[in-house]
Design a protein around this motif. Sequence first.
Motif, short mmCIF file in Angstrom:
data_model
loop_
_atom_site.label_atom_id
_atom_site.label_comp_id
_atom_site.label_asym_id
_atom_site.label_seq_id
_atom_site.Cartn_x
_atom_site.Cartn_y
_atom_site.Cartn_z
N ARG A 92 68.36 96.33 67.37
CA ARG A 92 68.90 97.44 68.15
C ARG A 92 67.87 98.53 68.35
NH1 ARG A 92 74.68 97.43 64.86
NH2 ARG A 92 75.76 95.92 66.22
N GLN A 93 67.07 98.80 67.34
CA GLN A 93 66.04 99.82 67.50
C GLN A 93 64.89 99.36 68.40
OE1 GLN A 93 66.43 102.97 66.47
NE2 GLN A 93 68.46 102.21 65.80
N PHE A 94 64.68 98.03 68.50
CA PHE A 94 63.64 97.53 69.40
C PHE A 94 63.96 97.87 70.85
CE2 PHE A 94 61.97 94.18 72.17
CZ PHE A 94 60.62 94.26 71.86
N VAL A 278 77.14 94.75 71.21
CA VAL A 278 76.37 94.57 69.98
C VAL A 278 74.98 95.19 70.07
CG1 VAL A 278 77.64 92.47 69.44
CG2 VAL A 278 75.45 92.30 70.65
N LEU A 279 74.41 95.31 71.28
CA LEU A 279 73.08 95.92 71.45
C LEU A 279 73.16 97.39 71.85
CD1 LEU A 279 71.12 93.03 73.23
CD2 LEU A 279 71.08 93.68 70.81
N TRP A 280 74.36 97.93 71.90
CA TRP A 280 74.57 99.36 72.17
C TRP A 280 74.01 99.76 73.54
CZ3 TRP A 280 72.76 101.51 66.75
CH2 TRP A 280 73.71 101.13 65.77
N MET A 281 74.40 99.03 74.55
CA MET A 281 73.99 99.38 75.91
C MET A 281 75.21 99.87 76.70
SD MET A 281 71.23 96.50 77.15
CE MET A 281 72.32 95.12 76.82
N PRO A 282 75.16 101.04 77.30
CA PRO A 282 76.30 101.50 78.10
C PRO A 282 76.48 100.64 79.34
CG PRO A 282 74.42 103.00 78.30
CD PRO A 282 74.07 102.02 77.23
N PRO A 283 77.71 100.52 79.86
CA PRO A 283 77.96 99.64 81.01
C PRO A 283 77.14 99.98 82.24
CG PRO A 283 80.02 100.31 79.98
CD PRO A 283 78.95 101.13 79.35
#
Length: 422
Positions: A92-94, A278-283
Amino acid sequence: MRRAHTLTVLFILTCALGYVTLLEETPQDTAYNTKRGIVASILVFLCFGVTQAKDGPFSRPHPAYWRFWLCVSVVYELFLIFILFQTVQDGRQFMKYIDPHLGVPLPERDYGGNCLLYDPGNESDPFHNIWDKLDGFVPAHFFGWYLKTLMIRDWWMCMIISVMFEFLEYSLEHQLPNFSECWWDHWIMDVILCNGLGIYCGMKTLSWLSLKTYKWQGLWNIPTYKGKMKRIVFQFTPYSWVKFEWKPASSLRRWLAVCGIIFVFLLAELNTFYLKFVLWMPPEHYLVLLRLVFFVNVGGVAMREIYDFMDDPKFHKKLGQQAWLVAAITATEFLIVVKYDPHTLTLSLPFYITQCWILGIILVLTWTAWRFFIRDITLRYKEIRRQKQEHKYEKDKCLSNGDGHSSILDEQNGSKLRERKF
């Protein structure tokens, strides 16, 4: 004949690398140099693939265009493999190296809310629930299903995938909040209006493409400017047309293949939502849009290669390269979701939803057994019984013909004896 321009691309690439090496001063920033080195490596690989990779089934607008997306598929699959081998926190930090705004947990949102079509409590705008749903995702749904129809080229398969995905949203809304929608949003807005209209327009486009005359003429051989412009526009249409006839009920092999295609389609659709989660990406992030653009370009080639492999396995002895990569990418995306958030995926389904899925699976398995095993055995038994009856009838007929012949001979011999006695 099209020229690949391999030497031209090699010369330009070498000049660019020579300029960076000899004339440009290397910055003393490790993170910046790492990013630029990775991007340069990807660009060199894309240049090699565009000029040297194997051509696919499509040649318009240019074979190099489809070779480019094939190489992008390889790069994307390698990126997914890299993410898969990281820890959850590091992966996720990558994402911050791609966009500094990523790598932070997503805020919770209320997706269900008030589902009244007419809200009497809101005197200023009682239909505000409908207007709130008319956002940018409405045209995205329409154009998405329009393009999917051009890929699949079958009305029934498109409708099955569209309806099945709505059932999946119902079933998984306890795992992802954005699956929680109003009933009219599921069936009226999505299935009937957006998806249904996109499928209808896609089928009309397919009908036009199937009736179109595919007779090509060189651009410089066309005398009028209007004809030249028309020829340029038609460069973005297929060189020739192949009608997809999936015929899933014709054999067990084709039935399993069509079921597999539907399964991979639905899994790729679900990966869109679970990867964001899971990768914390907004839509609304541009990476989500780029992934959809990627699948639009590679999906059509993959479907054509799958159809060729199914329809003529003697000529197409192996699965196409783009279809192989799309299947690998879909599987790798799902593995990332499994690794990064197993807790969400293992949340048990509600009891009534489990019963519905078990009933549906039993019905599909029962139909499969009846259609390709029980029905075939019954038809084979009836055919054998019919052949035995025909054989018995022909044998009885031959015997009856033989008896009649012997009686005629007896009558002839008796008449000869009487003539001799006379």
